[in-house]
Design a protein around this motif. Structure first.
Motif, PDB file in Angstrom:
ATOM      1  N   LEU A  54       2.360   1.872  -3.468  1.00 40.89           N
ATOM      2  CA  LEU A  54       1.381   2.305  -4.200  1.00 40.89           C
ATOM      3  C   LEU A  54       1.213   3.900  -3.977  1.00 40.89           C
ATOM      4  CD1 LEU A  54      -1.595   0.033  -4.915  1.00 40.89           C
ATOM      5  CD2 LEU A  54      -0.321   1.270  -6.694  1.00 40.89           C
ATOM      6  N   ALA A  55       1.288   4.399  -2.617  1.00 44.52           N
ATOM      7  CA  ALA A  55       0.882   5.579  -2.107  1.00 44.52           C
ATOM      8  C   ALA A  55       1.977   6.498  -2.781  1.00 44.52           C
ATOM      9  CB  ALA A  55       0.828   5.527  -0.771  1.00 44.52           C
ATOM     10  N   ALA A  80      -6.016   6.928  -2.203  1.00 44.70           N
ATOM     11  CA  ALA A  80      -5.955   6.245  -3.536  1.00 44.70           C
ATOM     12  C   ALA A  80      -5.203   4.787  -3.461  1.00 44.70           C
ATOM     13  CB  ALA A  80      -5.236   7.183  -4.587  1.00 44.70           C
ATOM     14  N   ALA A  81      -4.100   4.792  -2.868  1.00 45.60           N
ATOM     15  CA  ALA A  81      -3.529   3.624  -2.777  1.00 45.60           C
ATOM     16  C   ALA A  81      -4.221   2.341  -2.084  1.00 45.60           C
ATOM     17  CB  ALA A  81      -2.002   3.912  -1.983  1.00 45.60           C
ATOM     18  N   LEU A  82      -4.995   2.736  -0.953  1.00 47.63           N
ATOM     19  CA  LEU A  82      -5.693   1.799  -0.253  1.00 47.63           C
ATOM     20  C   LEU A  82      -6.893   1.296  -1.262  1.00 47.63           C
ATOM     21  CD1 LEU A  82      -6.009   3.436   3.238  1.00 47.63           C
ATOM     22  CD2 LEU A  82      -5.184   1.217   2.746  1.00 47.63           C
ATOM     23  N   LEU A 102      -4.332  12.202   0.072  1.00 48.34           N
ATOM     24  CA  LEU A 102      -5.059  11.528  -1.110  1.00 48.34           C
ATOM     25  C   LEU A 102      -4.199  10.647  -1.514  1.00 48.34           C
ATOM     26  CD1 LEU A 102      -5.670  14.898  -3.332  1.00 48.34           C
ATOM     27  CD2 LEU A 102      -7.125  13.041  -3.146  1.00 48.34           C
ATOM     28  N   ALA A 103      -2.952  10.560  -1.460  1.00 53.68           N
ATOM     29  CA  ALA A 103      -1.928   9.528  -2.146  1.00 53.68           C
ATOM     30  C   ALA A 103      -2.412   8.177  -1.300  1.00 53.68           C
ATOM     31  CB  ALA A 103      -0.484   9.882  -2.055  1.00 53.68           C
ATOM     32  N   LEU A 104      -2.407   8.363   0.068  1.00 52.45           N
ATOM     33  CA  LEU A 104      -2.706   7.259   0.991  1.00 52.45           C
ATOM     34  C   LEU A 104      -4.043   6.706   0.614  1.00 52.45           C
ATOM     35  CD1 LEU A 104      -1.283   7.834   4.156  1.00 52.45           C
ATOM     36  CD2 LEU A 104      -0.718   5.963   2.894  1.00 52.45           C
ATOM     37  N   LEU A 160       1.594   7.070  -6.506  1.00 55.71           N
ATOM     38  CA  LEU A 160       0.524   7.909  -6.606  1.00 55.71           C
ATOM     39  C   LEU A 160       0.870   9.436  -6.205  1.00 55.71           C
ATOM     40  CD1 LEU A 160      -2.485   5.512  -5.633  1.00 55.71           C
ATOM     41  CD2 LEU A 160      -1.807   6.415  -7.896  1.00 55.71           C
ATOM     42  N   ALA A 161       1.409   9.613  -5.178  1.00 58.95           N
ATOM     43  CA  ALA A 161       1.797  10.914  -4.775  1.00 58.95           C
ATOM     44  C   ALA A 161       2.560  11.814  -5.815  1.00 58.95           C
ATOM     45  CB  ALA A 161       2.536  10.700  -3.496  1.00 58.95           C
ATOM     46  N   LEU A 179      -1.501  21.912   2.201  1.00 57.45           N
ATOM     47  CA  LEU A 179      -1.052  21.197   0.850  1.00 57.45           C
ATOM     48  C   LEU A 179      -0.568  19.851   0.830  1.00 57.45           C
ATOM     49  CD1 LEU A 179      -0.198  24.392  -1.358  1.00 57.45           C
ATOM     50  CD2 LEU A 179      -2.163  22.608  -1.663  1.00 57.45           C
ATOM     51  N   ALA A 180       0.566  19.808   1.773  1.00 55.74           N
ATOM     52  CA  ALA A 180       1.243  18.737   1.849  1.00 55.74           C
ATOM     53  C   ALA A 180       0.464  17.513   2.705  1.00 55.74           C
ATOM     54  CB  ALA A 180       2.614  18.904   2.889  1.00 55.74           C
ATOM     55  N   ARG A 203      -7.389  -4.654  -6.090  1.00 52.05           N
ATOM     56  CA  ARG A 203      -6.119  -5.584  -6.677  1.00 52.05           C
ATOM     57  C   ARG A 203      -6.613  -6.934  -5.767  1.00 52.05           C
ATOM     58  NH1 ARG A 203      -0.437  -2.990  -7.779  1.00 52.05           N
ATOM     59  NH2 ARG A 203      -1.324  -1.444  -9.410  1.00 52.05           N
ATOM     60  N   VAL A 253      -0.143  13.373  -7.915  1.00 56.97           N
ATOM     61  CA  VAL A 253      -0.905  14.097  -6.967  1.00 56.97           C
ATOM     62  C   VAL A 253      -0.206  15.558  -6.812  1.00 56.97           C
ATOM     63  CG1 VAL A 253      -2.060  14.537  -4.798  1.00 56.97           C
ATOM     64  CG2 VAL A 253      -2.077  12.471  -5.691  1.00 56.97           C
ATOM     65  N   LEU A 254       1.117  15.179  -6.447  1.00 54.08           N
ATOM     66  CA  LEU A 254       2.194  16.268  -6.226  1.00 54.08           C
ATOM     67  C   LEU A 254       2.257  17.246  -7.600  1.00 54.08           C
ATOM     68  CD1 LEU A 254       3.725  16.999  -3.989  1.00 54.08           C
ATOM     69  CD2 LEU A 254       5.695  15.669  -4.795  1.00 54.08           C
ATOM     70  N   VAL A 288       0.997  -1.134  -0.081  1.00 51.48           N
ATOM     71  CA  VAL A 288      -0.021   0.093   0.137  1.00 51.48           C
ATOM     72  C   VAL A 288       0.703   1.153  -0.009  1.00 51.48           C
ATOM     73  CG1 VAL A 288      -1.779   1.336   1.396  1.00 51.48           C
ATOM     74  CG2 VAL A 288      -1.835  -1.159   0.940  1.00 51.48           C
ATOM     75  N   ILE A 335      -7.072   1.217  -4.395  1.00 55.69           N
ATOM     76  CA  ILE A 335      -6.238   0.336  -5.542  1.00 55.69           C
ATOM     77  C   ILE A 335      -5.877  -1.001  -5.131  1.00 55.69           C
ATOM     78  CG2 ILE A 335      -4.285   0.386  -6.884  1.00 55.69           C
ATOM     79  CD1 ILE A 335      -4.572   3.353  -7.505  1.00 55.69           C
ATOM     80  N   TYR A 336      -5.192  -0.963  -3.962  1.00 57.07           N
ATOM     81  CA  TYR A 336      -4.855  -2.283  -3.365  1.00 57.07           C
ATOM     82  C   TYR A 336      -5.998  -3.059  -2.817  1.00 57.07           C
ATOM     83  CZ  TYR A 336      -2.491  -5.325  -0.047  1.00 57.07           C
ATOM     84  OH  TYR A 336      -2.070  -6.258   0.505  1.00 57.07           O
ATOM     85  N   LEU A 395       8.056  19.399   2.274  1.00 57.04           N
ATOM     86  CA  LEU A 395       7.402  18.598   3.443  1.00 57.04           C
ATOM     87  C   LEU A 395       6.828  17.388   3.164  1.00 57.04           C
ATOM     88  CD1 LEU A 395       6.659  19.206   6.111  1.00 57.04           C
ATOM     89  CD2 LEU A 395       4.536  20.370   5.477  1.00 57.04           C
ATOM     90  N   VAL A 396       6.593  17.184   1.793  1.00 55.61           N
ATOM     91  CA  VAL A 396       5.921  15.805   1.435  1.00 55.61           C
ATOM     92  C   VAL A 396       7.170  14.812   1.380  1.00 55.61           C
ATOM     93  CG1 VAL A 396       5.145  14.491  -0.416  1.00 55.61           C
ATOM     94  CG2 VAL A 396       3.996  16.756   0.151  1.00 55.61           C
ATOM     95  N   VAL A 403      -1.832  16.283   0.071  1.00 54.01           N
ATOM     96  CA  VAL A 403      -1.246  15.186  -1.180  1.00 54.01           C
ATOM     97  C   VAL A 403      -1.162  14.091  -0.372  1.00 54.01           C
ATOM     98  CG1 VAL A 403       1.034  14.855  -2.259  1.00 54.01           C
ATOM     99  CG2 VAL A 403       0.031  17.210  -2.352  1.00 54.01           C
ATOM    100  N   ILE A 404      -0.527  13.979   0.973  1.00 57.16           N
ATOM    101  CA  ILE A 404      -0.188  12.821   1.545  1.00 57.16           C
ATOM    102  C   ILE A 404      -1.443  11.819   1.890  1.00 57.16           C
ATOM    103  CG2 ILE A 404       0.488  11.750   3.704  1.00 57.16           C
ATOM    104  CD1 ILE A 404       2.536  14.046   3.794  1.00 57.16           C
ATOM    105  N   PHE A 407       6.391  23.045   0.329  1.00 55.98           N
ATOM    106  CA  PHE A 407       5.370  22.028   0.158  1.00 55.98           C
ATOM    107  C   PHE A 407       5.837  20.833  -0.184  1.00 55.98           C
ATOM    108  CE2 PHE A 407       2.149  19.876  -1.793  1.00 55.98           C
ATOM    109  CZ  PHE A 407       1.760  20.179  -3.390  1.00 55.98           C
TER     110      PHE A 407
END
Lengths: 219, 252
Positions: free
Chosen positions: A90-91, B28-30, B24-26, A94-95, B17-18, B36, A98-99, A87, B32-33, A126-127, B21-22, A123
């Protein structure tokens, strides 16, 4: 006022990891580390072009609009390959998407020139700081035995230090620009020293397996 | 009240913002995982069911081609040119062998009902309900909509429908406590339905510990693997209805 030498040292320190990779005498660099080397190469190239544009008395901020997202993508891709959890892997990937989308949106909404250094770069940093620290801690917890011999440890530590400095010192310096120029200078010197240390740590990670008796385990 | 320095707002914006992003990515990953994982699980379940059918078919063939043939040979030996007294003496053995042949034949057909492909789904279901009614004492009826008798689903889909009906009727006989049960078969242009219903003790569908629960999961997996859908409707003391809907073209 001439630039302090440490600023030049910080720029040059970005070349240490690629040079160290050449000293491995044909032994392949682990795949994730290659992406970190690509990121170092991007920084060197960007600085060189930036300097050349500046010497020609032209504005060079536009370089950052492309280099920052691209650099972030390279680092995130490298870090994703060190993830033990599907996970998280993938994250991280995907980031990247998004970034990039968030960066474009931020550039369109905010006026680029003053805001890029004050918002967009921190920003991103930070990510990437969160991603590097998570990689460092997540793998350290799951590693049995010494982590001092693991290349990911040194590289993730170096990345964490680099992005921590970017997050904290950059915006701090911009905020002080109007009131105390000397503090701004000190802030950039501190950032430069931190950068040198960060790239020394990353270089240690690149050469790290050279001193191990046998290679093994997942990269 | 002192004004908040502008730098603080930019720090909040940066951090916001950071964080966005984190997250959203997490997120979406969850998603998709999870997708699958579910797809992998379904492929695995379909593979297991297929392997199970192949194993059953093999055992049924061995029973038919080997065991039944040996019983037939033994019966033939007993029918030889022996005197009447000898034949009378071995009559109980003969009867036992014939009974054994019947049992083996029944087990083989239960393991792999080749007659589903040979005779068609509705005749196979008619035979199943008759056999179960006789064995259990539960009154089971089969009704078919006009034209359902000419249903010609693909052999794979027909076998899935037969298996689901078989499991549903077994559950009805074992767990419902009902004196009666009904099987309905109907079809339209692109899909057909098999419904097994009773007015027995029912169960709460969310109860994972209900007897027969694993059978329900197996039925649902079979239906899904064949591109169909299984619906189970039940409440305590209100009976149970198992509805299977399958496209005509089943798995290869």
């Amino acid at each position: 006022m001439p630039f302090p030498a440490v600023l030049y040292a910080a720029a040059l320190s970005q070349t240490l990891p690629p040079i160290a990779a050449l000293t491995r005498w044909g032994r392949p660099v682990p795949v994730p580390a290659r992406w970190v080397l690509a990121w170092c190469g991007l920084l060197v190239v960007t600085d060189a072009i930036s300097l050349a544009v500046n010497v020609a008395h032209r504005q060079n901020l536009w370089l950052q609009y492309g280099a920052v997202p691209l650099g972030s993508a390279l680092v995130l891709w490298a870090l994703s390959q060190w993830q033990l959890n599907e996970v998280l892997r993938l994250a991280y990937r995907l980031a990247i998407v998004v970034l990039v989308v968030a960066t474009i949106a931020a550039l369109l909404v905010l006026r680029p020139e003053p805001m890029f250094e004050q918002v967009v770069e921190p920003f991103h940093a930070l990510v990437l700081l969160a991603a590097s620290l998570n990689t460092l801690l997540h793998r350290a917890v799951r590693t049995t035995g010494s982590i001092a011999g693991e290349h990911w440890f040194w590289i993730a530590l170096g990345l964490s230090l680099y992005f921590a400095a970017s997050v904290s010192i950059g915006p701090f310096a911009v905020a002080l620009l109007a009131s105390n120029v000397d503090w701004v200078r000190q802030a950039y010197i501190a950032r430069a020293w931190t950068g040198v240390l960060a790239f020394v740590l990353i270089t240690t990670g690149i050469v790290c397996p050279l001193f191990r008796r046998e290679s093994g385990g997942r990269s | 009240m002192s004004a908040v320095p502008p730098g603080v707002w930019w720090a909040f914006l940066t951090a916001g913002l950071a964080l966005a992003v984190i997250l959203l990515a997490l997120g979406a990953a969850l998603v998709i995982y999870q997708r699958r994982f579910v797809a992998l699980h379904r492929r695995h379940a379909a593979g297991l069911l297929k392997a199970q059918e192949e194993e059953r078919a093999w055992v049924a063939r061995e029973l038919h081609d080997d065991v039944l043939q040996r019983i037939a040979m033994a019966l033939h030996e007993l029918d030889g040119d022996a005197p009447e007294a000898e034949r009378t003496r071995v009559a109980p053995v003969r009867a036992e062998l014939e009974d054994l042949a019947l049992v083996v034949r029944r087990v083989a057909s239960r393991l792999h009902p080749a007659f589903v492909e040979r005779e068609g789904l509705v005749p196979a279901l008619r035979r199943l309900t008759a056999e179960l009614a006789e064995a259990s004492g539960v009154a089971l009826t089969l009704t078919e909509e006009p034209g359902a008798g000419t249903l010609t689903p693909a052999p794979g889909a027909a076998l899935v429908a037969y298996r689901v009906a078989q499991e549903a009727l077994a559950n009805l006989v074992r767990h419902s406590g009902a004196a009666r049960g009904a099987v309905q078969v109907r079809g339209n242009g692109d899909a057909f339905e098999v419904v097994v219903a009773d007015r027995g003790r029912g169960f709460a569908p969310a109860d994972g510990g209900t007897p027969g629960h694993l059978g329900l999961i197996s039925m649902a997996e079979r239906a899904r693997a064949a591109g169909g859908r299984l619906t189970v409707t039940s409440q305590p003391d209100q009976g149970t209805t198992v509805r299977l809907r399958l496209p005509y073209r089943g798995p290869a």
